[in-house]
Design a protein around this motif. Structure first.
Motif, PDB file in Angstrom:
ATOM      1  N   THR A   1       0.824  -1.203   0.000  1.00 37.88           N
ATOM      2  CA  THR A   1       0.000   0.000   0.000  1.00 37.88           C
ATOM      3  C   THR A   1       0.859   1.255   0.000  1.00 37.88           C
ATOM      4  O   THR A   1       0.362   2.352  -0.231  1.00 37.88           O
ATOM      5  CB  THR A   1      -0.931   0.050   1.231  1.00 37.88           C
ATOM      6  OG1 THR A   1      -0.141  -0.058   2.423  1.00 37.88           O
ATOM      7  CG2 THR A   1      -1.963  -1.065   1.189  1.00 37.88           C
ATOM      8  N   ASN A   2       2.167   1.102   0.245  1.00 36.00           N
ATOM      9  CA  ASN A   2       3.092   2.231   0.319  1.00 36.00           C
ATOM     10  C   ASN A   2       4.033   2.172  -0.884  1.00 36.00           C
ATOM     11  O   ASN A   2       4.855   1.259  -0.989  1.00 36.00           O
ATOM     12  CB  ASN A   2       3.881   2.170   1.628  1.00 36.00           C
ATOM     13  CG  ASN A   2       4.747   3.391   1.860  1.00 36.00           C
ATOM     14  OD1 ASN A   2       5.427   3.865   0.958  1.00 36.00           O
ATOM     15  ND2 ASN A   2       4.731   3.899   3.075  1.00 36.00           N
ATOM     16  N   PHE A   3       3.923   3.139  -1.783  1.00 36.76           N
ATOM     17  CA  PHE A   3       4.738   3.095  -3.002  1.00 36.76           C
ATOM     18  C   PHE A   3       6.219   3.248  -2.709  1.00 36.76           C
ATOM     19  O   PHE A   3       7.073   2.710  -3.420  1.00 36.76           O
ATOM     20  CB  PHE A   3       4.264   4.158  -4.001  1.00 36.76           C
ATOM     21  CG  PHE A   3       4.828   5.531  -3.792  1.00 36.76           C
ATOM     22  CD1 PHE A   3       5.971   5.943  -4.467  1.00 36.76           C
ATOM     23  CD2 PHE A   3       4.228   6.429  -2.916  1.00 36.76           C
ATOM     24  CE1 PHE A   3       6.495   7.219  -4.293  1.00 36.76           C
ATOM     25  CE2 PHE A   3       4.740   7.696  -2.730  1.00 36.76           C
ATOM     26  CZ  PHE A   3       5.885   8.094  -3.410  1.00 36.76           C
ATOM     27  N   ARG A   4       6.551   3.989  -1.663  1.00 36.60           N
ATOM     28  CA  ARG A   4       7.963   4.167  -1.299  1.00 36.60           C
ATOM     29  C   ARG A   4       8.595   2.834  -0.883  1.00 36.60           C
ATOM     30  O   ARG A   4       9.733   2.527  -1.252  1.00 36.60           O
ATOM     31  CB  ARG A   4       8.101   5.203  -0.181  1.00 36.60           C
ATOM     32  CG  ARG A   4       7.806   6.630  -0.615  1.00 36.60           C
ATOM     33  CD  ARG A   4       8.067   7.613   0.527  1.00 36.60           C
ATOM     34  NE  ARG A   4       7.986   8.989   0.077  1.00 36.60           N
ATOM     35  CZ  ARG A   4       6.884   9.704   0.021  1.00 36.60           C
ATOM     36  NH1 ARG A   4       5.735   9.143   0.416  1.00 36.60           N
ATOM     37  NH2 ARG A   4       6.896  10.953  -0.409  1.00 36.60           N
ATOM     38  N   GLN A   5       7.848   2.050  -0.105  1.00 39.73           N
ATOM     39  CA  GLN A   5       8.364   0.747   0.312  1.00 39.73           C
ATOM     40  C   GLN A   5       8.541  -0.173  -0.882  1.00 39.73           C
ATOM     41  O   GLN A   5       9.506  -0.937  -0.963  1.00 39.73           O
ATOM     42  CB  GLN A   5       7.419   0.115   1.340  1.00 39.73           C
ATOM     43  CG  GLN A   5       7.953  -1.167   1.972  1.00 39.73           C
ATOM     44  CD  GLN A   5       9.249  -0.947   2.719  1.00 39.73           C
ATOM     45  OE1 GLN A   5       9.315  -0.104   3.615  1.00 39.73           O
ATOM     46  NE2 GLN A   5      10.293  -1.680   2.353  1.00 39.73           N
ATOM     47  N   TYR A   6       7.594  -0.099  -1.833  1.00 42.85           N
ATOM     48  CA  TYR A   6       7.723  -0.926  -3.024  1.00 42.85           C
ATOM     49  C   TYR A   6       8.967  -0.541  -3.818  1.00 42.85           C
ATOM     50  O   TYR A   6       9.735  -1.413  -4.262  1.00 42.85           O
ATOM     51  CB  TYR A   6       6.485  -0.791  -3.911  1.00 42.85           C
ATOM     52  CG  TYR A   6       6.602  -1.618  -5.174  1.00 42.85           C
ATOM     53  CD1 TYR A   6       6.358  -2.986  -5.155  1.00 42.85           C
ATOM     54  CD2 TYR A   6       7.004  -1.033  -6.383  1.00 42.85           C
ATOM     55  CE1 TYR A   6       6.498  -3.757  -6.296  1.00 42.85           C
ATOM     56  CE2 TYR A   6       7.147  -1.798  -7.524  1.00 42.85           C
ATOM     57  CZ  TYR A   6       6.905  -3.155  -7.474  1.00 42.85           C
ATOM     58  OH  TYR A   6       7.060  -3.920  -8.609  1.00 42.85           O
ATOM     59  N   MET A   7       9.183   0.765  -4.013  1.00 41.84           N
ATOM     60  CA  MET A   7      10.361   1.227  -4.749  1.00 41.84           C
ATOM     61  C   MET A   7      11.646   0.805  -4.045  1.00 41.84           C
ATOM     62  O   MET A   7      12.614   0.373  -4.691  1.00 41.84           O
ATOM     63  CB  MET A   7      10.328   2.750  -4.898  1.00 41.84           C
ATOM     64  CG  MET A   7       9.300   3.256  -5.890  1.00 41.84           C
ATOM     65  SD  MET A   7       9.189   5.064  -5.909  1.00 41.84           S
ATOM     66  CE  MET A   7      10.877   5.508  -6.339  1.00 41.84           C
ATOM     67  N   LEU A   8      11.651   0.918  -2.722  1.00 38.77           N
ATOM     68  CA  LEU A   8      12.848   0.546  -1.962  1.00 38.77           C
ATOM     69  C   LEU A   8      13.120  -0.947  -2.075  1.00 38.77           C
ATOM     70  O   LEU A   8      14.276  -1.368  -2.271  1.00 38.77           O
ATOM     71  CB  LEU A   8      12.672   0.946  -0.498  1.00 38.77           C
ATOM     72  CG  LEU A   8      13.889   0.740   0.412  1.00 38.77           C
ATOM     73  CD1 LEU A   8      15.078   1.543  -0.089  1.00 38.77           C
ATOM     74  CD2 LEU A   8      13.542   1.141   1.841  1.00 38.77           C
ATOM     75  N   ASP A   9      12.062  -1.763  -1.995  1.00 40.65           N
ATOM     76  CA  ASP A   9      12.245  -3.209  -2.135  1.00 40.65           C
ATOM     77  C   ASP A   9      12.713  -3.567  -3.544  1.00 40.65           C
ATOM     78  O   ASP A   9      13.535  -4.478  -3.725  1.00 40.65           O
ATOM     79  CB  ASP A   9      10.932  -3.933  -1.820  1.00 40.65           C
ATOM     80  CG  ASP A   9      10.603  -3.935  -0.335  1.00 40.65           C
ATOM     81  OD1 ASP A   9      11.437  -3.441   0.459  1.00 40.65           O
ATOM     82  OD2 ASP A   9       9.510  -4.406   0.025  1.00 40.65           O
ATOM     83  N   PHE A  10      12.177  -2.859  -4.549  1.00 41.48           N
ATOM     84  CA  PHE A  10      12.625  -3.079  -5.929  1.00 41.48           C
ATOM     85  C   PHE A  10      14.116  -2.776  -6.049  1.00 41.48           C
ATOM     86  O   PHE A  10      14.878  -3.565  -6.629  1.00 41.48           O
ATOM     87  CB  PHE A  10      11.833  -2.194  -6.886  1.00 41.48           C
ATOM     88  CG  PHE A  10      12.403  -2.132  -8.278  1.00 41.48           C
ATOM     89  CD1 PHE A  10      12.107  -3.120  -9.206  1.00 41.48           C
ATOM     90  CD2 PHE A  10      13.243  -1.084  -8.657  1.00 41.48           C
ATOM     91  CE1 PHE A  10      12.646  -3.067 -10.486  1.00 41.48           C
ATOM     92  CE2 PHE A  10      13.783  -1.023  -9.936  1.00 41.48           C
ATOM     93  CZ  PHE A  10      13.482  -2.023 -10.855  1.00 41.48           C
TER      94      PHE A  10
END
Length: 271
Positions: A8-17
């Protein structure tokens, strides 16, 4: 890494990517920014750290840099829109759309459960009421409520509560409570609970005149506080709620559902 519809958090997704790419190659923030069309080698790191926003015009370029397309790109855009949304109503709309997409693509966001459970008084009330009325049909439960609710809505909500694990069906029209609590992201849960607080405050206001003093109890204190005292009062209120919750949890032969609101809020600015 997890599928995008689990976030639900785009920042976390980008960081995991970024972390996943870095783990399997010589990927860097400079390369990530270059792929997304940014001249600054550090901009996307600032975004992930919460020190900068991702503008609407750059969302598509960042999504494509992460090889997102179709519904995945749409979902990423929704996450960014949620972060940028200012109005609570708009945030709610976006999260519900994200939940719809997640379920459509065989994933489940607990945020959807949080919003549905907290969207109206019927959900927590029926969770308490159903175990008290073994064998009762939805119309009988609806009639037992002091606020208007249809038998159709009762039936639908009971199915939700069982399916999501808030109630357990023990047989024909017999329910018991589970120990499940509503768990959601730090973005979604406060938003969902705020909606419930607003609704319940309205019912509390009506209860002052609707019920005789022997059936409802209201009290209030107007007081001066400072920051340290505020924290102590909040702690005392939370301890009180825990003690009351333990008291009711260990009681038997319950025959009515009550709501308790505790409101503690400022009437002046700091002076």
């Amino acid at each position: 890494m997890k599928h995008i519809v689990s976030y639900t958090n785009f920042r976390q997704y980008m960081l995991d990517f970024y972390e996943e790419k870095k783990r399997t190659s010589a990927f860097s923030w400079r390369e990530f920014n270059k792929l997304a069309g940014f001249t600054s080698p550090n901009y996307l790191k600032l975004v992930c750290d919460g020190k900068s926003k991702l503008s609407k015009t750059k969302v598509s370029a960042v999504a494509q840099a992460m090889n997102l397309a179709g519904y995945e790109e749409t979902y990423f855009e929704l996450m960014v829109s949620f972060d940028n949304a200012k109005e609570e109503r708009r945030q709610r709309e976006i999260l519900l759309e994200m939940d719809r997409m997640a379920r459509e693509h065989k994933a489940r966001l607990v945020d959807g459960d949080a919003f549905e459970f907290y969207q109206s008084w019927e959900y927590p009330v029926l969770r308490e009421l159903a175990p008290m009325m073994p064998g009762a049909n939805p119309s009988e439960m609806a009639a037992a409520c002091n606020e208007d609710v249809s038998a159709e809505d009762v039936s639908r909500i009971l199915k939700f509560l069982v399916k999501r694990g808030f109630l357990k069906s023990e047989g024909d029209k017999v329910y018991t409570q589970t120990e499940k609590t509503v768990i959601a992201s730090k973005e979604a849960l406060p938003l969902a609970i705020r909606s419930m607080h607003k609704e319940m405050a309205g019912y509390a206001q009506k209860a002052v005149d609707k019920y005789p003093a022997g059936e409802r109890h209201f009290l209030g204190i107007t007081m001066g506080v400072n920051e340290e005292l505020y924290g102590k009062v909040v702690e005392e209120l939370e301890n009180c709620c825990r003690r009351i919750n333990a008291l009711t949890a260990n009681s038997e032969n319950l025959d009515q559902v009550y709501r308790m609101n505790i409101q503690f809020f400022p009437f002046t600015k700091k002076v």
